[in-house]
Write a protein that holds these residues in place. Structure first.
Motif, PDB file in Angstrom:
ATOM      1  N   ALA A 164       5.644   8.559   8.396  1.00 13.06           N
ATOM      2  CA  ALA A 164       4.623   7.544   8.140  1.00 13.06           C
ATOM      3  C   ALA A 164       4.933   6.274   8.920  1.00 13.06           C
ATOM      4  O   ALA A 164       6.065   6.040   9.331  1.00 13.06           O
ATOM      5  CB  ALA A 164       4.554   7.236   6.644  1.00 13.06           C
ATOM      6  N   VAL A 165       3.898   5.464   9.092  1.00  9.57           N
ATOM      7  CA  VAL A 165       4.028   4.185   9.785  1.00  9.57           C
ATOM      8  C   VAL A 165       4.369   3.110   8.755  1.00  9.57           C
ATOM      9  O   VAL A 165       3.631   2.927   7.787  1.00  9.57           O
ATOM     10  CB  VAL A 165       2.716   3.820  10.517  1.00  9.57           C
ATOM     11  CG1 VAL A 165       2.827   2.454  11.175  1.00  9.57           C
ATOM     12  CG2 VAL A 165       2.355   4.899  11.531  1.00  9.57           C
ATOM     13  N   ALA A 166       5.474   2.424   8.967  1.00  7.25           N
ATOM     14  CA  ALA A 166       5.910   1.369   8.050  1.00  7.25           C
ATOM     15  C   ALA A 166       5.727   0.002   8.695  1.00  7.25           C
ATOM     16  O   ALA A 166       5.536  -0.111   9.906  1.00  7.25           O
ATOM     17  CB  ALA A 166       7.380   1.583   7.691  1.00  7.25           C
ATOM     18  N   GLY A 167       5.757  -1.038   7.861  1.00  9.70           N
ATOM     19  CA  GLY A 167       5.751  -2.400   8.362  1.00  9.70           C
ATOM     20  C   GLY A 167       4.402  -2.961   8.767  1.00  9.70           C
ATOM     21  O   GLY A 167       4.340  -3.928   9.515  1.00  9.70           O
ATOM     22  N   LEU A 168       3.319  -2.372   8.259  1.00  7.31           N
ATOM     23  CA  LEU A 168       1.993  -2.900   8.588  1.00  7.31           C
ATOM     24  C   LEU A 168       1.760  -4.210   7.841  1.00  7.31           C
ATOM     25  O   LEU A 168       2.175  -4.370   6.696  1.00  7.31           O
ATOM     26  CB  LEU A 168       0.909  -1.881   8.223  1.00  7.31           C
ATOM     27  CG  LEU A 168       0.972  -0.560   8.992  1.00  7.31           C
ATOM     28  CD1 LEU A 168      -0.052   0.425   8.441  1.00  7.31           C
ATOM     29  CD2 LEU A 168       0.747  -0.774  10.479  1.00  7.31           C
ATOM     30  N   ASP A 169       1.079  -5.154   8.494  1.00 12.41           N
ATOM     31  CA  ASP A 169       0.817  -6.441   7.848  1.00 12.41           C
ATOM     32  C   ASP A 169      -0.340  -6.314   6.856  1.00 12.41           C
ATOM     33  O   ASP A 169      -1.048  -5.313   6.826  1.00 12.41           O
ATOM     34  CB  ASP A 169       0.548  -7.530   8.888  1.00 12.41           C
ATOM     35  CG  ASP A 169      -0.673  -7.255   9.749  1.00 12.41           C
ATOM     36  OD1 ASP A 169      -1.695  -6.722   9.246  1.00 12.41           O
ATOM     37  OD2 ASP A 169      -0.627  -7.581  10.952  1.00 12.41           O
ATOM     38  N   GLU A 170      -0.516  -7.337   6.038  1.00 17.38           N
ATOM     39  CA  GLU A 170      -1.527  -7.307   4.972  1.00 17.38           C
ATOM     40  C   GLU A 170      -2.943  -7.106   5.514  1.00 17.38           C
ATOM     41  O   GLU A 170      -3.741  -6.390   4.912  1.00 17.38           O
ATOM     42  CB  GLU A 170      -1.461  -8.588   4.135  1.00 17.38           C
ATOM     43  CG  GLU A 170      -0.216  -8.705   3.278  1.00 17.38           C
ATOM     44  CD  GLU A 170      -0.114  -7.646   2.190  1.00 17.38           C
ATOM     45  OE1 GLU A 170      -1.139  -7.165   1.666  1.00 17.38           O
ATOM     46  OE2 GLU A 170       1.031  -7.280   1.852  1.00 17.38           O
ATOM     47  N   ALA A 171      -3.269  -7.736   6.624  1.00 18.94           N
ATOM     48  CA  ALA A 171      -4.621  -7.596   7.191  1.00 18.94           C
ATOM     49  C   ALA A 171      -4.878  -6.154   7.626  1.00 18.94           C
ATOM     50  O   ALA A 171      -5.969  -5.616   7.405  1.00 18.94           O
ATOM     51  CB  ALA A 171      -4.814  -8.556   8.364  1.00 18.94           C
ATOM     52  N   THR A 172      -3.886  -5.519   8.227  1.00 21.91           N
ATOM     53  CA  THR A 172      -4.040  -4.121   8.651  1.00 21.91           C
ATOM     54  C   THR A 172      -4.164  -3.215   7.438  1.00 21.91           C
ATOM     55  O   THR A 172      -5.004  -2.308   7.411  1.00 21.91           O
ATOM     56  CB  THR A 172      -2.851  -3.699   9.537  1.00 21.91           C
ATOM     57  OG1 THR A 172      -2.779  -4.584  10.665  1.00 21.91           O
ATOM     58  CG2 THR A 172      -3.003  -2.266  10.013  1.00 21.91           C
ATOM     59  N   LEU A 173      -3.340  -3.476   6.418  1.00 23.07           N
ATOM     60  CA  LEU A 173      -3.437  -2.684   5.189  1.00 23.07           C
ATOM     61  C   LEU A 173      -4.824  -2.838   4.569  1.00 23.07           C
ATOM     62  O   LEU A 173      -5.422  -1.847   4.125  1.00 23.07           O
ATOM     63  CB  LEU A 173      -2.358  -3.089   4.193  1.00 23.07           C
ATOM     64  CG  LEU A 173      -0.927  -2.697   4.562  1.00 23.07           C
ATOM     65  CD1 LEU A 173       0.054  -3.276   3.560  1.00 23.07           C
ATOM     66  CD2 LEU A 173      -0.785  -1.185   4.660  1.00 23.07           C
ATOM     67  N   ALA A 174      -5.350  -4.043   4.543  1.00 16.57           N
ATOM     68  CA  ALA A 174      -6.685  -4.273   3.982  1.00 16.57           C
ATOM     69  C   ALA A 174      -7.741  -3.506   4.759  1.00 16.57           C
ATOM     70  O   ALA A 174      -8.663  -2.933   4.168  1.00 16.57           O
ATOM     71  CB  ALA A 174      -7.007  -5.768   3.968  1.00 16.57           C
ATOM     72  N   ALA A 175      -7.600  -3.442   6.075  1.00 19.12           N
ATOM     73  CA  ALA A 175      -8.547  -2.686   6.905  1.00 19.12           C
ATOM     74  C   ALA A 175      -8.486  -1.195   6.573  1.00 19.12           C
ATOM     75  O   ALA A 175      -9.468  -0.471   6.748  1.00 19.12           O
ATOM     76  CB  ALA A 175      -8.260  -2.913   8.387  1.00 19.12           C
ATOM     77  N   LEU A 176      -7.341  -0.749   6.082  1.00 14.43           N
ATOM     78  CA  LEU A 176      -7.149   0.649   5.690  1.00 14.43           C
ATOM     79  C   LEU A 176      -7.529   0.910   4.238  1.00 14.43           C
ATOM     80  O   LEU A 176      -7.405   2.029   3.755  1.00 14.43           O
ATOM     81  CB  LEU A 176      -5.686   1.058   5.907  1.00 14.43           C
ATOM     82  CG  LEU A 176      -5.217   1.123   7.354  1.00 14.43           C
ATOM     83  CD1 LEU A 176      -3.700   1.234   7.414  1.00 14.43           C
ATOM     84  CD2 LEU A 176      -5.889   2.279   8.078  1.00 14.43           C
ATOM     85  N   GLY A 177      -7.957  -0.135   3.518  1.00 19.04           N
ATOM     86  CA  GLY A 177      -8.276   0.024   2.113  1.00 19.04           C
ATOM     87  C   GLY A 177      -7.042   0.089   1.237  1.00 19.04           C
ATOM     88  O   GLY A 177      -7.061   0.683   0.159  1.00 19.04           O
TER      89      GLY A 177
END
Length: 166
Positions: A146-159
């Motif tokens: 899995a991809v780790a370390g994504l920022d909050e904005a990217t996580l939000a874009a992913l739901g």
């Protein structure tokens, strides 16, 4: 009552409750002659969501939710991206109580790609389905890269969010 089979992030009962409210119950289920893939392209390049595809002799384990009312499947549609990202199918899911016709979301044509990986936060939701999975299946999921370390904005874009199961 209608049933919904979750094999991805909605194996996390807290996520389902946050999205569509209470369900009657949840039990282990198996979708035979299908295989789990992380090939559903997300809104973020390189990041995958879970998907199933037909594959003779394979099996996908997951959580089978007995819905409290038929409208709950329509409540789930926006979270699953139906009808543009995923199609909704009625498929037989094997349980300890026998086979139950259930709603299953499968990636819509043209929405999959190769060389994708799920976000770590997404995979955590799948792993929360442990009570509904065999130990071997859960261990296989835990081993998914899995991809780790994504920022909050990217996580939000992913739901996704680190702060809420929804």
């Amino acid at each position: 009552m209608p049933y919904y089979f979750a094999y991805g992030s909605n194996m996390n009962p807290a996520r389902v409750a946050a999205r569509i409210g209470c369900t009657r119950r949840v039990l282990p289920g198996v979708l035979h002659d299908h295989v789990l893939r992380f090939d559903k392209a997300s809104k973020v390049p390189g990041i995958a969501h879970a998907n199933v595809s037909a594959s003779a002799g394979e099996r996908v384990e997951g959580a089978l939710f007995e819905l409290e009312h038929p409208g709950q499947i329509r409540d789930m549609d926006p979270f699953e991206g139906y009808p543009h990202e995923y199609d909704r199918h009625r498929l037989p899911v094997a349980t300890r109580e026998g086979t139950i016709e259930s709603w299953v979301y499968i990636a819509a044509p043209g929405t999959t790609a190769g060389a994708l990986r799920p976000a770590r936060e997404y995979l955590v939701h799948l792993l929360a389905g442990e009570p509904f999975l065999t130990p071997d299946y859960h261990a296989r999921l835990a081993g998914v890269e899995a991809v780790a370390g994504l920022d909050e904005a990217t996580l939000a874009a992913l739901g996704l969010s680190r702060h809420t199961p929804r």
